[in-house]
Design an enzyme around this catalytic site. Structure first.
Site, short mmCIF file in Angstrom:
data_model
loop_
_atom_site.label_atom_id
_atom_site.label_comp_id
_atom_site.label_asym_id
_atom_site.label_seq_id
_atom_site.Cartn_x
_atom_site.Cartn_y
_atom_site.Cartn_z
N LYS A 91 0.96 -1.06 -0.02
CA LYS A 91 -0.06 0.01 -0.02
C LYS A 91 0.90 1.16 0.04
CE LYS A 91 -4.74 0.78 0.34
NZ LYS A 91 -5.59 0.12 -0.18
N GLY A 193 -23.15 4.13 -1.50
CA GLY A 193 -21.91 4.60 -2.45
C GLY A 193 -21.96 3.32 -3.52
P1 NAD Z 1 -18.24 5.10 -1.65
O1 NAD Z 1 -17.30 6.29 -1.05
O2 NAD Z 1 -18.73 5.08 -2.94
O3 NAD Z 1 -19.50 4.85 -0.63
C1 NAD Z 1 -19.41 5.12 0.75
C2 NAD Z 1 -20.60 5.71 1.19
O4 NAD Z 1 -20.93 5.78 2.39
C3 NAD Z 1 -20.84 6.88 0.56
O5 NAD Z 1 -22.17 7.23 -0.20
C4 NAD Z 1 -21.09 7.88 1.72
O6 NAD Z 1 -21.90 9.15 1.72
C5 NAD Z 1 -21.36 6.86 2.65
N1 NAD Z 1 -21.18 7.12 4.35
C6 NAD Z 1 -20.24 7.92 4.80
N2 NAD Z 1 -20.29 7.74 6.07
C7 NAD Z 1 -21.57 7.54 6.47
C8 NAD Z 1 -22.27 7.28 7.59
N3 NAD Z 1 -21.75 7.55 8.78
N4 NAD Z 1 -23.46 6.54 7.50
C9 NAD Z 1 -23.99 5.98 6.49
N5 NAD Z 1 -23.35 6.35 5.14
C10 NAD Z 1 -22.32 6.98 5.05
O7 NAD Z 1 -17.22 3.91 -1.22
P2 NAD Z 1 -17.35 2.22 -2.07
O8 NAD Z 1 -16.37 2.41 -3.19
O9 NAD Z 1 -19.04 2.13 -2.13
O10 NAD Z 1 -16.84 1.52 -0.72
C11 NAD Z 1 -17.57 1.20 0.46
C12 NAD Z 1 -16.58 0.63 1.50
O11 NAD Z 1 -16.05 -0.62 1.11
C13 NAD Z 1 -15.42 1.49 1.94
O12 NAD Z 1 -15.05 1.46 3.16
C14 NAD Z 1 -14.37 0.72 0.80
O13 NAD Z 1 -12.99 1.13 1.57
C15 NAD Z 1 -14.59 -0.55 0.92
N6 NAD Z 1 -14.42 -1.18 -0.11
C16 NAD Z 1 -14.51 -0.68 -1.35
C17 NAD Z 1 -14.27 -1.54 -2.62
C18 NAD Z 1 -14.45 -1.20 -3.91
O14 NAD Z 1 -14.29 -1.86 -4.97
N7 NAD Z 1 -15.29 -0.07 -4.12
C19 NAD Z 1 -13.33 -2.67 -2.36
C20 NAD Z 1 -13.06 -3.13 -1.20
C21 NAD Z 1 -13.39 -2.58 0.11
#
Ligand code: NAD
Length: 366
Positions: A91, A193
């Site tokens: 990372k 998200g």
């Molecule tokens: P994203 O940023 O698109 O979505 C996250 C959502 O959570 C946003 O809409 C945000 O407004 C909302 N949010 C933030 N704080 C909040 C709260 N207190 N209550 C309710 N909603 C809240 O991120 P993503 O790509 O959808 O990823 C989601 C999670 O999964 C993250 O933690 C990310 O690290 C993890 N992740 C994502 C991937 C991927 O492929 N995108 C892969 C592995 C892990």
């Protein structure tokens, strides 16, 4: 090659931190001309080159940045090992404000530092980064993955991540209820998200009763337009719902002392990284409460699986098929956890470590 300072950490304190979890290498990157301050951490390359995203964040201190990069790189080793990928864990963190401090020169210089590792570290997009920065890094190194489709990459990993979480959730249901049928199950998704949105789609399609929350109403409204059956709830209400499954898809550390007093679910399974506030404490607590925790790095591996396919020649169908393997891996981990009477996170850690040590001991390392 970078023309400015690139040095491997040598202070006793940093080496002690590396020794704690067997990190192989740290590269501290500094460039006065562009203002770049970054740390690249390679945790373990037994299984293959260390793949993991670069995060740009305004860390309050260097210690905080170091802590984050050490923790995140180790997490990548475990995630790839458990997913059966021939990849190690790494990372990078760039210390700075992603809204105001990004320049082409900074990211090209960062690309040179990545290149100086000769393929031992492959970078990708993470928090605070966008396609623009990836394009600039790519000008200086080919060791970049997870690129947009128009750049010959595998595109947005989120739909594949969501599919993996869905498969992991079905396995958790099989373990907890004796059937992996999610129809009529009540599932609360935190975060509308990229991942939450697709996960909601899979669950609605199967007939689950989905509750969804986000801090941004526009994201909720867009999903509600596509899936009328979803029930929208306020962010704080999510922990008090009468549900079967809690799916954290927003933030880490939402399984903690406070929420564990409130959660009424029998399964926790979502995409967010580091869901347990303190692994060793809350991993045991969920178990005591009779909640089945599907380890995050197991069920959210779809994104890295998708990325790994980019290196072999991208094939979406094959990436989805491999992601389906999360179902069987999860069942194996749940069984080990039950047989050994240990928390699921520990069973998952042990399985990841076992694969790495068996390859290392056989002299087959990358
Ligand atoms: P994203 O940023 O698109 O979505 C996250 C959502 O959570 C946003 O809409 C945000 O407004 C909302 N949010 C933030 N704080 C909040 C709260 N207190 N209550 C309710 N909603 C809240 O991120 P993503 O790509 O959808 O990823 C989601 C999670 O999964 C993250 O933690 C990310 O690290 C993890 N992740 C994502 C991937 C991927 O492929 N995108 C892969 C592995 C892990």
């Amino acid at each position: 090659m970078p023309t400015t300072t690139a040095r491997t950490a040598s202070s006793e304190h940093v080496l002690a931190r590396m020794e704690q979890h067997d990190h192989e290498e740290l590269l501290f990157c500094h460039d006065r001309a562009t203002g770049l301050k970054a740390i690249i951490a390679i945790h373990d390359t037994t299984l293959g080159p260390a793949l993991g995203g670069t995060r740009m964040w305004p860390y309050a201190s260097e210690a905080e940045a170091l802590h984050d990069v050490l923790r995140l790189s180790r997490g990548m080793t475990y995630k790839s090992s458990l997913a059966g990928l021939d990849l190690g864990g790494g990372k990078a963190v760039i210390i700075g404000d992603a809204r105001t401090q990004k320049t082409e020169a900074m990211f090209r210089r960062f690309g040179q530092f990545v290149d100086s590792l000769n393929g031992r570290y492959i970078t990708a997009e993470d928090v605070g980064m966008s396609t623009t920065e990836m394009v600039n890094i790519l000008k200086e190194t080919k060791n970049v993955a997870g690129l947009p489709e128009e750049m010959g990459g595998s595109g947005d990993p989120s739909p594949v991540t969501a599919y993996g979480v869905y498969c992991g959730m079905k396995a958790a249901a099989k373990q907890a209820y004796g059937s992996d049928d999610l129809s009529k199950r009540k599932v609360a998704i935190q975060g509308a998200g990229n991942v939450g949105r697709y996960l909601a789609g899979y669950l609605v399609k199967e007939g689950a009763q989905v509750f969804l929350t986000d801090i941004h109403d526009d994201k909720l409204a867009a999903i509600k337009r596509d899936h009328q059956a979803i029930t929208l709830v306020k962010p704080e209400e999510i922990y008090d719902l009468d549900i079967d499954i809690y799916a954290p898809c927003a933030l880490g550390a939402t399984v903690n002392d406070d929420t564990l007093k409130r959660l009424k679910c029998s399964i926790v399974c979502g995409a967010a990284n580091n869901q347990l506030a303190d692994e060793s404490v809350h991993g045991k607590e969920v178990m005591k409460k009779g909640i089945l925790y599907a380890p995050d790095f197991l069920v959210n591996a779809g994104g890295i699986i998708n990325c790994a396919w980019e290196r072999k020649g991208y094939n979406h169908k094959a990436a989805m098929r491999q992601t389906e393997g999360i179902y069987d891996t999860a069942l194996r981990i749940f069984k080990a956890s039950a047989d050994l009477d240990i928390p699921t996170y520990l069973a998952a850690n042990q399985a990841a470590e076992h694969r790495i040590s068996s390859i290392r001991d056989a002299g087959l390392r990358f």
